[in-house]
Design a protein around this motif. Structure first.
Motif, PDB file in Angstrom:
ATOM      1  N   TYR A 123      -3.809   8.132 -11.645  1.00 45.44           N
ATOM      2  CA  TYR A 123      -4.389   8.479 -10.346  1.00 45.44           C
ATOM      3  C   TYR A 123      -3.726   9.726  -9.774  1.00 45.44           C
ATOM      4  O   TYR A 123      -2.635  10.113 -10.190  1.00 45.44           O
ATOM      5  N   PRO A 130      -5.372   3.877  -5.268  1.00 46.15           N
ATOM      6  CA  PRO A 130      -5.510   2.821  -4.261  1.00 46.15           C
ATOM      7  C   PRO A 130      -4.893   3.291  -2.935  1.00 46.15           C
ATOM      8  O   PRO A 130      -3.881   4.008  -2.927  1.00 46.15           O
ATOM      9  N   GLU A 131      -5.534   2.909  -1.846  1.00 50.66           N
ATOM     10  CA  GLU A 131      -5.159   3.412  -0.516  1.00 50.66           C
ATOM     11  C   GLU A 131      -3.659   3.300  -0.223  1.00 50.66           C
ATOM     12  O   GLU A 131      -3.045   4.232   0.295  1.00 50.66           O
ATOM     13  N   GLN A 132      -3.045   2.163  -0.555  1.00 56.28           N
ATOM     14  CA  GLN A 132      -1.619   1.972  -0.254  1.00 56.28           C
ATOM     15  C   GLN A 132      -0.722   2.902  -1.053  1.00 56.28           C
ATOM     16  O   GLN A 132       0.406   3.167  -0.648  1.00 56.28           O
ATOM     17  N   GLU A 166      -1.309   2.351  -9.636  1.00 58.11           N
ATOM     18  CA  GLU A 166      -2.110   1.135  -9.810  1.00 58.11           C
ATOM     19  C   GLU A 166      -1.470  -0.034  -9.055  1.00 58.11           C
ATOM     20  O   GLU A 166      -2.153  -0.899  -8.537  1.00 58.11           O
ATOM     21  N   SER A 167      -0.138  -0.026  -8.995  1.00 55.90           N
ATOM     22  CA  SER A 167       0.621  -1.003  -8.220  1.00 55.90           C
ATOM     23  C   SER A 167       1.387  -0.237  -7.147  1.00 55.90           C
ATOM     24  O   SER A 167       2.481   0.288  -7.414  1.00 55.90           O
TER      25      SER A 167
END
Length: 188
Positions: free
Chosen positions: A7, A13-15, A39-40
């Motif tokens: 990414y 992911p937003e966070q 991803e995490s």
């Protein structure tokens, strides 16, 4: 093979986005490692926090690079060896030191060699070093705080090394000049 997305700060992911934006400001680009970790968001935040804390630790600058490269070599992390070799050279760690670390060879500097040996013992023995090894490290001029700082650095490298192993993280162009190939699966 499981495929992991790399990414960036626009599609993560937003966070994870604030952590990627901060990494981009710090490094000038989002590393593929941070892109995979996104991803995490918790892993990404944890890794970047540990990185910042280890950077502020009491270990001398060159000893920090010794920890990063030694742990990554012993864990066979091609990505991290290339990245940390590049960063060490940019911070003027002598090329001979970086080359020796990449090859798993002893260092001429007694203090850096003590850091290399202690880090290597910690990694290969999963923390089960004996009192004599701790004393040898302390006798080289280090402190008990430095012992624990190395635990922090190894923890940070474990997160990135293991992530790179499972994700087969592509090497960033910035690290390409210091590309490294692990000698084999059994590095201990």
């Amino acid at each position: 093979m499981a495929e992991f997305t790399v990414y960036d700060e626009t599609d993560a992911p937003e966070q994870a986005r604030p952590h990627l934006e901060a990494a981009k400001k710090r490094m000038g680009f989002v590393t593929t490692l941070n892109g995979v970790m996104a991803e995490s968001p918790e892993l990404l935040a944890g890794y970047n926090t540990l990185s910042e804390l280890f950077g502020r630790s009491s270990l001398p600058r060159d000893a920090k690079h010794v920890v990063w490269i030694t742990a990554s070599v012993l864990n066979g992390c091609e990505y991290c060896v290339a990245a940390h070799s590049t960063l060490a050279l940019r911070q003027r760690v002598p090329a001979g030191v970086v080359d020796a670390l990449r090859a798993g060879h002893a260092l001429d500097d007694p203090a850096l060699e003590a850091a290399r040996r202690f880090t290597g013992a910690m990694v290969t023995r999963r923390g089960w070093v004996d009192d004599e090894e701790i004393e040898a490290f302390l006798d080289a001029g280090y402190t008990r705080r430095h012992v624990l700082d190395i635990v922090l650095g190894i923890g940070m490298k474990t997160l990135s090394n293991y992530t790179n192993h499972i994700a087969h993280t592509p090497l960033d162009p910035a690290w390409k000049e210091q590309e490294w190939t692990a000698p084999g699966p059994d590095l201990t």
